[in-house]
Design a protein around this motif. Structure first.
Motif, PDB file in Angstrom:
ATOM      1  N   GLY A  65       0.859  -1.172   0.000  1.00  0.00           N
ATOM      2  CA  GLY A  65       0.000   0.000   0.000  1.00  0.00           C
ATOM      3  C   GLY A  65       0.894   1.220   0.000  1.00  0.00           C
ATOM      4  N   GLY A  66       0.339   2.388   0.286  1.00  0.00           N
ATOM      5  CA  GLY A  66       1.198   3.562   0.254  1.00  0.00           C
ATOM      6  C   GLY A  66       0.628   4.760   0.981  1.00  0.00           C
ATOM      7  N   PHE A  67       1.546   5.662   1.337  1.00  0.00           N
ATOM      8  CA  PHE A  67       1.212   6.956   1.919  1.00  0.00           C
ATOM      9  C   PHE A  67       1.641   8.022   0.924  1.00  0.00           C
ATOM     10  CE2 PHE A  67       0.429   4.900   5.877  1.00  0.00           C
ATOM     11  CZ  PHE A  67      -0.229   5.807   6.694  1.00  0.00           C
ATOM     12  N   ASP A  68       0.697   8.744   0.367  1.00  0.00           N
ATOM     13  CA  ASP A  68       1.002   9.820  -0.575  1.00  0.00           C
ATOM     14  C   ASP A  68       0.456  11.127  -0.007  1.00  0.00           C
ATOM     15  OD1 ASP A  68       1.751  11.311  -2.766  1.00  0.00           O
ATOM     16  OD2 ASP A  68       0.048  10.674  -4.005  1.00  0.00           O
ATOM     17  N   VAL A  69       1.088  11.579   1.071  1.00  0.00           N
ATOM     18  CA  VAL A  69       0.679  12.805   1.752  1.00  0.00           C
ATOM     19  C   VAL A  69       1.870  13.745   1.753  1.00  0.00           C
ATOM     20  CG1 VAL A  69      -0.262  13.802   3.857  1.00  0.00           C
ATOM     21  CG2 VAL A  69      -0.889  11.476   3.210  1.00  0.00           C
ATOM     22  N   GLN A  70       1.777  14.822   1.005  1.00  0.00           N
ATOM     23  CA  GLN A  70       2.879  15.753   0.866  1.00  0.00           C
ATOM     24  C   GLN A  70       2.490  17.139   1.378  1.00  0.00           C
ATOM     25  OE1 GLN A  70       4.022  15.657  -3.248  1.00  0.00           O
ATOM     26  NE2 GLN A  70       4.729  13.538  -3.177  1.00  0.00           N
ATOM     27  N   SER A  71       3.504  17.883   1.798  1.00  0.00           N
ATOM     28  CA  SER A  71       3.284  19.226   2.311  1.00  0.00           C
ATOM     29  C   SER A  71       3.130  20.216   1.157  1.00  0.00           C
ATOM     30  CB  SER A  71       4.452  19.655   3.199  1.00  0.00           C
ATOM     31  OG  SER A  71       4.160  20.857   3.883  1.00  0.00           O
ATOM     32  N   PRO A  72       2.261  21.236   1.309  1.00  0.00           N
ATOM     33  CA  PRO A  72       2.121  22.252   0.273  1.00  0.00           C
ATOM     34  C   PRO A  72       3.443  22.967   0.040  1.00  0.00           C
ATOM     35  CG  PRO A  72       0.348  22.412   1.884  1.00  0.00           C
ATOM     36  CD  PRO A  72       1.354  21.466   2.441  1.00  0.00           C
ATOM     37  N   PRO A  73       3.670  23.512  -1.158  1.00  0.00           N
ATOM     38  CA  PRO A  73       4.935  24.187  -1.443  1.00  0.00           C
ATOM     39  C   PRO A  73       5.128  25.476  -0.647  1.00  0.00           C
ATOM     40  CG  PRO A  73       3.384  24.454  -3.259  1.00  0.00           C
ATOM     41  CD  PRO A  73       2.779  23.465  -2.333  1.00  0.00           C
ATOM     42  N   ASP A  74       4.040  26.187  -0.368  1.00  0.00           N
ATOM     43  CA  ASP A  74       4.120  27.451   0.366  1.00  0.00           C
ATOM     44  C   ASP A  74       3.553  27.251   1.762  1.00  0.00           C
ATOM     45  OD1 ASP A  74       5.153  28.787  -1.904  1.00  0.00           O
ATOM     46  OD2 ASP A  74       3.122  29.032  -2.693  1.00  0.00           O
TER      47      ASP A  74
END
Length: 201
Positions: free
Chosen positions: A163-172
């Motif tokens: 499975g996977g975790f695809d949670v990224q922080s916004p660029p700004d």
């Protein structure tokens, strides 16, 4: 124990305080705590005074000696609703779904469990209890979606097994905005995240 702040007179001190006024003062107190201007005891005392205050004058005395920017209603995409003591919120979705959206309170810690089910957390209009909140998601043959407003930093340390975790922080990232820490395990499942832009609201 600190001496209670002295009441100050102003042109608006007699006006009744609204919930949004209290939210702005709560943000100022939280920032003062994070920068070391207030101790935990002082912060707790002023927080008690915050929710007992009825007028703008009573709110003003809580922050008059603090060196922090007073946030304006439209300046931040998020709001705070601090709590001195907060138990974790437990959310379970088994062969079904669970959702949190609108002006819900994001606890300091949220524990979510999905088995053949789905979870959806929309934080775009939520109230945060703390500057840093933690969401732990364990998904087994299930999934979760996390939606954050612009400026909020996201830190992901989840583990995916088939499975996977695809949670990224916004660029700004806005330094005054809260931090959302996402943890957990995705087993034959997935956890994803995205940013809700202001124009989408």
């Amino acid at each position: 124990m600190e001496n209670p702040p002295q009441r100050r007179d102003s042109q608006t001190s007699h006006l009744r305080a609204s919930d949004s006024d209290r939210e702005r003062i709560a943000t100022v107190l939280g920032e003062a705590l994070s920068t070391g201007q207030l101790s935990h005891e002082e912060y707790s005392e002023r927080l008690d005074g915050l929710y007992q205050a009825k007028t703008m004058g009573e709110l003003e005395v809580l922050t008059h000696d603090l060196q922090v920017d007073r946030p304006r209603p439209a300046a931040s995409p998020v709001s705070y609703a601090p709590s001195a003591n907060s138990e974790p919120e437990n959310i379970v979705a088994v062969f079904g779904g669970a959702e949190r959206k609108g002006r819900w309170r994001v606890r300091r810690r949220t524990k979510a469990f999905a088995v053949f089910g789905g979870l959806r957390f929309d934080l775009s209009e939520a109230q945060f209890e703390a500057k840093e909140v933690e969401i732990t998601v364990n998904a087994v043959f299930g999934g979760a979606e996390i939606i954050v407003p612009e400026g909020v930093e996201v830190r992901c340390s989840g583990v995916g097994v088939f499975g996977g975790f695809d949670v990224q922080s916004p660029p700004d990232v806005d330094p005054s905005a809260p931090v959302v820490v996402v943890k957990g395990l995705a087993l034959f499942g997935g956890v994803s995240g995205r940013v809700r832009r202001r124009r989408e609201r």
